[in-house]
Design a protein around this motif. Structure first.
Motif, PDB file in Angstrom:
ATOM      1  N   ALA A   7      29.292  51.600  43.900  1.00 47.56           N
ATOM      2  CA  ALA A   7      28.287  52.657  43.720  1.00 47.56           C
ATOM      3  C   ALA A   7      26.872  52.107  43.627  1.00 47.56           C
ATOM      4  O   ALA A   7      25.920  52.737  44.099  1.00 47.56           O
ATOM      5  CB  ALA A   7      28.611  53.474  42.472  1.00 47.56           C
ATOM      6  N   THR A   8      26.714  50.932  43.025  1.00 48.98           N
ATOM      7  CA  THR A   8      25.374  50.360  42.827  1.00 48.98           C
ATOM      8  C   THR A   8      24.953  49.424  43.946  1.00 48.98           C
ATOM      9  O   THR A   8      23.837  48.905  43.916  1.00 48.98           O
ATOM     10  CB  THR A   8      25.315  49.598  41.496  1.00 48.98           C
ATOM     11  N   GLY A   9      25.851  49.187  44.896  1.00 48.16           N
ATOM     12  CA  GLY A   9      25.501  48.295  46.000  1.00 48.16           C
ATOM     13  C   GLY A   9      25.378  46.846  45.591  1.00 48.16           C
ATOM     14  O   GLY A   9      24.599  46.084  46.176  1.00 48.16           O
ATOM     15  N   ALA A  10      26.174  46.435  44.593  1.00 48.09           N
ATOM     16  CA  ALA A  10      26.110  45.049  44.124  1.00 48.09           C
ATOM     17  C   ALA A  10      26.602  44.067  45.173  1.00 48.09           C
ATOM     18  O   ALA A  10      26.270  42.884  45.139  1.00 48.09           O
ATOM     19  CB  ALA A  10      26.940  44.893  42.850  1.00 48.09           C
ATOM     20  N   GLY A  11      27.398  44.555  46.106  1.00 49.39           N
ATOM     21  CA  GLY A  11      27.920  43.721  47.174  1.00 49.39           C
ATOM     22  C   GLY A  11      28.681  44.572  48.167  1.00 49.39           C
ATOM     23  O   GLY A  11      28.878  45.780  47.973  1.00 49.39           O
ATOM     24  N   GLU A  12      29.115  43.947  49.241  1.00 50.12           N
ATOM     25  CA  GLU A  12      29.880  44.629  50.277  1.00 50.12           C
ATOM     26  C   GLU A  12      31.369  44.454  50.005  1.00 50.12           C
ATOM     27  O   GLU A  12      31.864  43.317  49.919  1.00 50.12           O
ATOM     28  CB  GLU A  12      29.535  44.030  51.648  1.00 50.12           C
ATOM     29  N   LEU A  13      32.101  45.550  49.819  1.00 50.80           N
ATOM     30  CA  LEU A  13      33.536  45.476  49.575  1.00 50.80           C
ATOM     31  C   LEU A  13      34.226  45.059  50.874  1.00 50.80           C
ATOM     32  O   LEU A  13      34.267  45.817  51.847  1.00 50.80           O
ATOM     33  CB  LEU A  13      34.066  46.823  49.088  1.00 50.80           C
ATOM     34  N   VAL A  14      34.781  43.855  50.890  1.00 47.11           N
ATOM     35  CA  VAL A  14      35.380  43.295  52.100  1.00 47.11           C
ATOM     36  C   VAL A  14      36.863  43.640  52.194  1.00 47.11           C
ATOM     37  O   VAL A  14      37.380  43.959  53.263  1.00 47.11           O
ATOM     38  CB  VAL A  14      35.183  41.763  52.136  1.00 47.11           C
ATOM     39  N   THR A  15      37.561  43.567  51.061  1.00 48.45           N
ATOM     40  CA  THR A  15      38.983  43.899  51.051  1.00 48.45           C
ATOM     41  C   THR A  15      39.392  44.294  49.645  1.00 48.45           C
ATOM     42  O   THR A  15      38.764  43.900  48.663  1.00 48.45           O
ATOM     43  CB  THR A  15      39.855  42.714  51.530  1.00 48.45           C
ATOM     44  N   GLY A  16      40.462  45.093  49.543  1.00 46.00           N
ATOM     45  CA  GLY A  16      41.008  45.470  48.244  1.00 46.00           C
ATOM     46  C   GLY A  16      40.258  46.627  47.620  1.00 46.00           C
ATOM     47  O   GLY A  16      39.686  47.478  48.294  1.00 46.00           O
ATOM     48  N   GLY A  17      40.309  46.677  46.297  1.00 47.51           N
ATOM     49  CA  GLY A  17      39.569  47.684  45.558  1.00 47.51           C
ATOM     50  C   GLY A  17      40.387  48.839  45.040  1.00 47.51           C
ATOM     51  O   GLY A  17      39.857  49.730  44.374  1.00 47.51           O
ATOM     52  N   LYS A  18      41.704  48.846  45.296  1.00 50.50           N
ATOM     53  CA  LYS A  18      42.516  49.993  44.895  1.00 50.50           C
ATOM     54  C   LYS A  18      43.761  49.539  44.127  1.00 50.50           C
ATOM     55  O   LYS A  18      44.122  48.374  44.140  1.00 50.50           O
ATOM     56  CB  LYS A  18      42.938  50.791  46.130  1.00 50.50           C
ATOM     57  N   ARG A  19      44.396  50.526  43.515  1.00 45.84           N
ATOM     58  CA  ARG A  19      45.670  50.286  42.845  1.00 45.84           C
ATOM     59  C   ARG A  19      46.784  50.335  43.877  1.00 45.84           C
ATOM     60  O   ARG A  19      46.729  51.135  44.827  1.00 45.84           O
ATOM     61  CB  ARG A  19      45.896  51.329  41.762  1.00 45.84           C
ATOM     62  N   MET A  20      47.801  49.510  43.698  1.00 45.63           N
ATOM     63  CA  MET A  20      48.917  49.495  44.633  1.00 45.63           C
ATOM     64  C   MET A  20      49.909  50.597  44.274  1.00 45.63           C
ATOM     65  O   MET A  20      50.119  50.900  43.103  1.00 45.63           O
ATOM     66  CB  MET A  20      49.618  48.135  44.610  1.00 45.63           C
ATOM     67  N   GLY A  21      50.507  51.167  45.313  1.00 41.14           N
ATOM     68  CA  GLY A  21      51.463  52.247  45.108  1.00 41.14           C
ATOM     69  C   GLY A  21      52.853  51.854  45.560  1.00 41.14           C
ATOM     70  O   GLY A  21      53.243  50.691  45.498  1.00 41.14           O
ATOM     71  N   GLY A  22      53.588  52.829  46.031  1.00 41.60           N
ATOM     72  CA  GLY A  22      54.938  52.586  46.519  1.00 41.60           C
ATOM     73  C   GLY A  22      55.845  52.073  45.420  1.00 41.60           C
ATOM     74  O   GLY A  22      55.846  52.578  44.302  1.00 41.60           O
ATOM     75  N   ALA A  23      56.612  51.021  45.730  1.00 38.79           N
ATOM     76  CA  ALA A  23      57.563  50.463  44.775  1.00 38.79           C
ATOM     77  C   ALA A  23      56.877  49.830  43.569  1.00 38.79           C
ATOM     78  O   ALA A  23      57.517  49.591  42.541  1.00 38.79           O
ATOM     79  CB  ALA A  23      58.440  49.424  45.476  1.00 38.79           C
TER      80      ALA A  23
END
Length: 484
Positions: A346-362
């Motif tokens: 939100a603050t633009g501290a950096g560029e999100l390259v990968t990840g950032g979420k909670r894992m789902g499924g199993a």
């Protein structure tokens, strides 16, 4: 997932396991499933009082033994730890969901026990001349008596090695307080102390909430405290210990810089950086290299290799030997880390390259977060300056060596720093300029009993490992004998 092993969460005081503790009890939650896998007894003030009394008695017995006998008992304890390494590794997995592929690496306890056993029968004192006097002047080092060792949830076995082992070698008894979030391996270690023949009460293991922890650090019978953890808790401990002027050693957090120079082997640097950054213990380590500084000429190539390595990390059941990336410790921490990621976006501290979420499924029932990498990070942002304690890494550019050193040192922390280069002269030159207690060159953080470990700045004070680590548990006495 494998959670069927019987887990004993009773306190260990003297030679007894205590389930009806003054601090009550709580369910222990296995981070990989979010489900209970045991019950933990929690020490209260009455239990701490009992443990201090048991420690005093055991310490008097311990110090009455000959040096040879104490040395041999510590070697016997090291042998017991060796025989039970697989069991202690499994208990580490139960404790905090660390993958079994890494859990065995945390059993450095045996190495520290063998190392410090060798110091029991070595001279700790000296004699010195006195100016203008024929007097005999002796300088001796003696144990404190009963010491408190407070371990974080992510490293009880490391702390048992780096702190409990030298404390015992120095002649002290120990109140060992593991986190209530991860008590099982520490409690089993306490049992091994008894099985190896150490006096009951020499090592008391007392998981506790804040109430029990406060009783420990305020108790006048505790003569020194070694704390490993975060700065917020450290300030509370220092304030409480000040009541009885109890000295404190603190090994605290970090926001370690990992400098990748243009001449580095990028394939190796990417693997090392992924391992030392978001992968090991899901980034939940004070030694995590969470700021990667990359020379601008190889920045793009490094990021590509680094992200590929991170995204290929095997994730899943921590008891699966093929898995290298596990959950974070709790639902609370998962929520906290995700809020850090959201704020950075939100603050633009950096560029999100990968990840950032909670894992789902199993994996949805457990506390699994994607390994997360931000690029082009502003070193002045909270993302780069605040310890996240999770699988989140910031990558920054630098133009030259001077800027790399400036960025690395521009941090309130100073526990570790890492350098990736094939230029030995550069490595030495930069290492001497970095404000950190341990510098790792083309190497992951791998503490050993031979090397002193501890922080600069807000990463703490005092050392574990080496003679420095032994001397933390010995106090100095001067004896002068008149010869005139």
């Amino acid at each position: 997932m494998s959670t069927t092993e019987t887990l004993n969460g009773a306190l260990l005081i003297g030679g007894d396991r205590i389930t009806a503790a003054a601090g009550g009890s709580q369910d222990h939650i296995f981070p990989a499933t979010g489900q209970p896998n045991g019950t933990v007894a929690l020490a209260g003030a009455e239990d701490i009082e009992l443990a201090v009394r048991a420690g005093r008695e055991a310490q008097r017995e311990w110090i009455s033994y000959s040096a040879d006998r104490r040395r041999d008992l510590l070697i016997d304890l090291a042998d017991a730890v060796h025989e039970h390494t697989a069991e202690l590794s499994r208990l580490n997995v139960h404790d905090y969901g660390v993958p079994i592929s890494f859990a065995i690496n945390t059993i450095v306890l045996e190495r520290f026990l063998r190392h410090y056993a060798g110091y029991v029968d070595k001279p700790h004192g000296l004699s010195t001349p006195v100016a203008e006097s024929p007097d005999l002047n002796l300088v001796e080092r003696e144990p404190y008596g009963v010491v408190g060792v407070i371990a974080p949830w992510n490293g009880a076995m490391v702390v048992a090695g780096s702190c409990v082992a030298p404390a015992l070698a120095a002649g002290n008894a120990v109140l060992f307080k593991p986190s209530a979030l991860a008590p099982f391996a520490a409690l089993r270690f306490g049992e091994l102390c008894l099985e190896a023949g150490l006096p009951p009460g020499l090592v008391n293991v007392v998981p506790a909430r804040a109430e029990g922890g406060e009783a420990l650090v305020r108790h006048p019978g505790i003569r020194k405290i070694h704390f490993t953890g975060g700065g917020v808790t450290a300030r509370k401990i220092l304030a409480a210990a000040a009541e009885n002027l109890i000295p404190v050693v603190a090994e605290l957090g970090g926001k370690s810089a990992n400098i990748v120079f243009a001449d580095a082997d990028l394939d190796y640097a990417a693997r090392l950086s992924a391992y030392q950054g978001p992968i090991v213990q899901s980034g939940q380590s004070c030694a995590s290299a969470s700021r990667v500084l990359v020379h601008e000429s190889v920045y793009d190539a490094f990021v590509e290799k680094f992200v590929a390595t991170v995204e290929q990390a095997a994730v899943g059941d921590p008891f699966d030997p093929a898995v290298v990336f596990g959950p974070v410790i709790s639902e609370l921490d998962a929520t906290r880390i995700l809020s850090v990621i959201d704020e950075a976006v939100a603050t633009g501290a950096g560029e999100l390259v990968t990840g950032g979420k909670r894992m789902g499924g199993a994996l949805a029932g457990g506390y699994y977060l994607e390994p997360t990498v931000f690029g082009e990070v502003d070193n002045g942002s909270p993302l780069a300056r605040t310890e996240t304690f999770g699988p989140v890494v910031s990558i920054l550019r630098f133009r030259d060596e001077a800027e790399a050193v400036r960025l690395a040192n521009d941090s309130p922390y100073g526990l570790n720093a890492f350098i990736q280069t094939t230029d030995l002269v550069c490595a030495h030159r930069v290492a001497r300029q970095l404000e950190a207690g341990s510098i790792w060159i083309n190497q992951v953080s791998d503490i050993s009993p031979q090397g002193p470990y501890g922080g600069y700045k807000q990463s703490g004070f005092g050392r574990t490992g080496g003679l420095d680590g032994l001397y933390e548990f010995l106090q100095v006495k001067n004896i002068r004998i008149g010869m005139s």
